[in-house]
Write an enzyme that holds these catalytic residues in place. Sequence first.
Site, mmCIF file in Angstrom:
data_model
loop_
_atom_site.group_PDB
_atom_site.id
_atom_site.type_symbol
_atom_site.label_atom_id
_atom_site.label_comp_id
_atom_site.label_asym_id
_atom_site.label_seq_id
_atom_site.Cartn_x
_atom_site.Cartn_y
_atom_site.Cartn_z
ATOM 1 N N HIS A 264 0.819 -1.211 0.000
ATOM 2 C CA HIS A 264 0.000 0.000 0.000
ATOM 3 C C HIS A 264 0.858 1.269 0.000
ATOM 4 C CE1 HIS A 264 -3.633 -2.313 0.716
ATOM 5 N NE2 HIS A 264 -3.085 -2.878 1.767
ATOM 6 N N HIS B 162 6.210 6.504 6.722
ATOM 7 C CA HIS B 162 5.752 6.044 5.415
ATOM 8 C C HIS B 162 5.296 7.260 4.616
ATOM 9 C CE1 HIS B 162 2.106 6.066 7.952
ATOM 10 N NE2 HIS B 162 1.521 6.503 6.851
ATOM 11 N N HIS C 119 4.572 10.783 6.728
ATOM 12 C CA HIS C 119 4.015 10.584 8.062
ATOM 13 C C HIS C 119 5.054 9.886 8.938
ATOM 14 C CE1 HIS C 119 -0.357 10.569 6.324
ATOM 15 N NE2 HIS C 119 0.143 11.786 6.446
#
Length: 318
Positions: A101, A128, A153
Amino acid sequence: MPEEGGATLYFPVGQLILPALLASCWTVCSGADWCYQSDFSCDHPCNGPKNWNHANSNCDGKQQSPINIVTRKTLKDERLTPFKFDNYQQIFKGTIKNNGHSVQVGVPHLSTVSGGGLPTSYKAVQFHLHWGNNGGPGSEHTIDGEQYPMELHIVHMKHHYSDLTTALSDAEGVAVLGFFYEKSNRANGKYDPIINALRSIKNANGNTSLLPVSLAQLIPAEQNLTSYYRYKGSLTTPGCTEAVVWTLFESPIPLSIEQLRMFSELKFHSGNSMIETFRPVQPLNGRQVFRSGGAVILASSALLMATIATALGLSQPN
């Protein structure tokens, strides 16, 4: 044929077939796994962002992230003082992974952040990124409707917790520092360890060792981190747990368009290009967004400079 009150009702064949096809496709295309909208197709059944509540009911909560920050509606909070970053300069050798993801890097629990109106100190766990398509709009949060090319983040948990799962059971257990990226004419050499590693993790679940790096080298200089926004929200992926104290810094990180494009060469679990990895902005639902004093200072400085420039302009002889 359907009958109502003794009268025979006739429907064009197309009006019967189309809803049936749509219903069939919806049944086939709604899977248990969640995905970003860019990864959704009948070839890859998954729940896109609008249906993340099917993956986890928390995603229907009232304090969801990300959000659009309307700067004129933010409220100045004197408690939002400069942060104290401890061991952010610490060099570490991490592992960078394509988790299907996003790109994620685990961080040794040595770097901590405190101050900045946080209730206690928080230790870094991982970082990430979220991005667009070949350097296009890709940040999760937006400022006055503006979407940046990418967003970082850095995820922290309260210092006394030993794992993120436990921290997420605390309403303020997790603190995420968010940073925006901007396009630059020059490559950012400080990001070489990240960018170079992307070539080795193009496929989902790929991972490789990261050349020595520090959190400090990945973010703006500390003196440029006094201007930021604060609100209470959630994780931006399922399970969407509402246990996050969000901080979003105004000062962006420069990357060249070539560096930004490298992220779009990664692949989702499905094999599709990993692009537009952001959740759409969520309703505020009455939440207040606060701003630090730094934001006002910067605005005041700009206003002061404009006033001085105007005064100088008026004092010049014709």
